[in-house]
Scaffold this motif. Structure first.
Motif: not given
Length: 272
Positions: A69, A72, A112-114, A118-120, A140
């Motif tokens: 990610d 972040n 990783a997705t954002r 949301e962050q997932s 996360s």
């Protein structure tokens, strides 16, 4: 000539992706020890960072896949083994933050997705235990948010959402999901799902012809709207239109002894 340069660059790219297995272009993070790799692509030098991570004692299992990610500054590493935390979270500088979850049998792929909301972290699970043959979405912090497939139950090929050793996935910013299902299992499929998990199109069965697979092992989408699949057992890469699922072609002259294990988003820098 384009195919020649693709083969040359691809050899180094695939070796690197075995180590990074993530969005290498967005982050220079390298996996600890094992390989000493140095190569140059588009005037960017990648080399082993022997000081990453800062505390290698947190690696109590076999490191298998990585997701980054970059917005972040977080690195997620999945490891295999018994009675261990399956996911480790580090900063991009290599400092350990936390470990989480026992709800994965055998991790194979991570993504990783954002979004704004949301962050997932998505994990494909090829295990044969009570959590295996599934694709799982986590927050996360390791909270289990979504499970695709029936935990512990192999798919038969009849139900697109009943997986058998799902190898990897790619999630677009729109939320659409591309899944390669069949790391040695009965299924040999490429599946596209909408953000609400409706099946948009499916390709695949075991075979050597166009849009057929033998161990589809990795998937990515480039900026031109093409889906790239590492068709490992057939020693080729197949390409599809992301909207229609139309088969566009294959690279099949680059791999003579072993098929490609991974293909990631930086493939677009090689072939576009």
């Amino acid at each position: 000539m384009a195919r020649f340069w693709f083969c040359v660059a691809g050899a180094g790219c695939f070796l690197a992706l075995l180590v990074l297995h993530s969005r290498i272009r967005d982050s220079p993070v390298l996996r600890e020890f094992v390989f000493q790799v140095s190569w140059r692509t588009e005037n960017v030098l990648y080399r082993l960072d022997v000081g990453w991570p800062k505390h290698s004692e947190y690696f109590t299992g076999v490191t298998f896949c990585v997701a980054v990610d970059s917005l972040n500054g977080l690195v997620y590493i999945a490891q295999r083994g018994e009675n261990i935390q399956k996911v480790l979270v580090f900063t991009e500088d290599g400092y350990f933050l936390r470990a989480w979850n026992y709800t994965v049998d055998t991790p194979h792929g991570m993504f990783a997705t954002r979004t704004l909301h949301e962050q997932s972290i998505w994990i494909t699970d090829v295990g044969s235990g009570s959590y295996g043959h599934t694709i799982k979405k986590y927050s996360s912090f390791g909270d289990l948010v979504q499970v695709l497939g029936t935990p512990g139950k192999k798919g038969s090929g009849l139900n697109p959402l009943q997986f058998d050793n799902p190898a990897e996935l790619y999630v677009e910013d729109t939320g659409d999901i591309y899944i390669v299902d069949g790391d040695g299992g009965l299924n040999n499929r490429l599946i596209k799902l909408s953000q609400d998990f409706m099946v948009l199109w499916v390709h695949g069965e075991n075979g050597t012809g166009p849009a057929k697979f033998n161990i589809p092992h990795s998937v990515t989408v480039d900026s031109a709207g093409r889906v790239w699949v590492a068709d490992r057992g057939n020693r080729r890469i197949q390409v599809f239109d992301k909207d229609t699922g139309e088969w566009l072609g294959a690279w099949n002259n680059c791999f003579t002894e072993e098929g490609p294990s991974s293909v990631r988003r930086n493939i677009e820098t090689l072939v576009v």
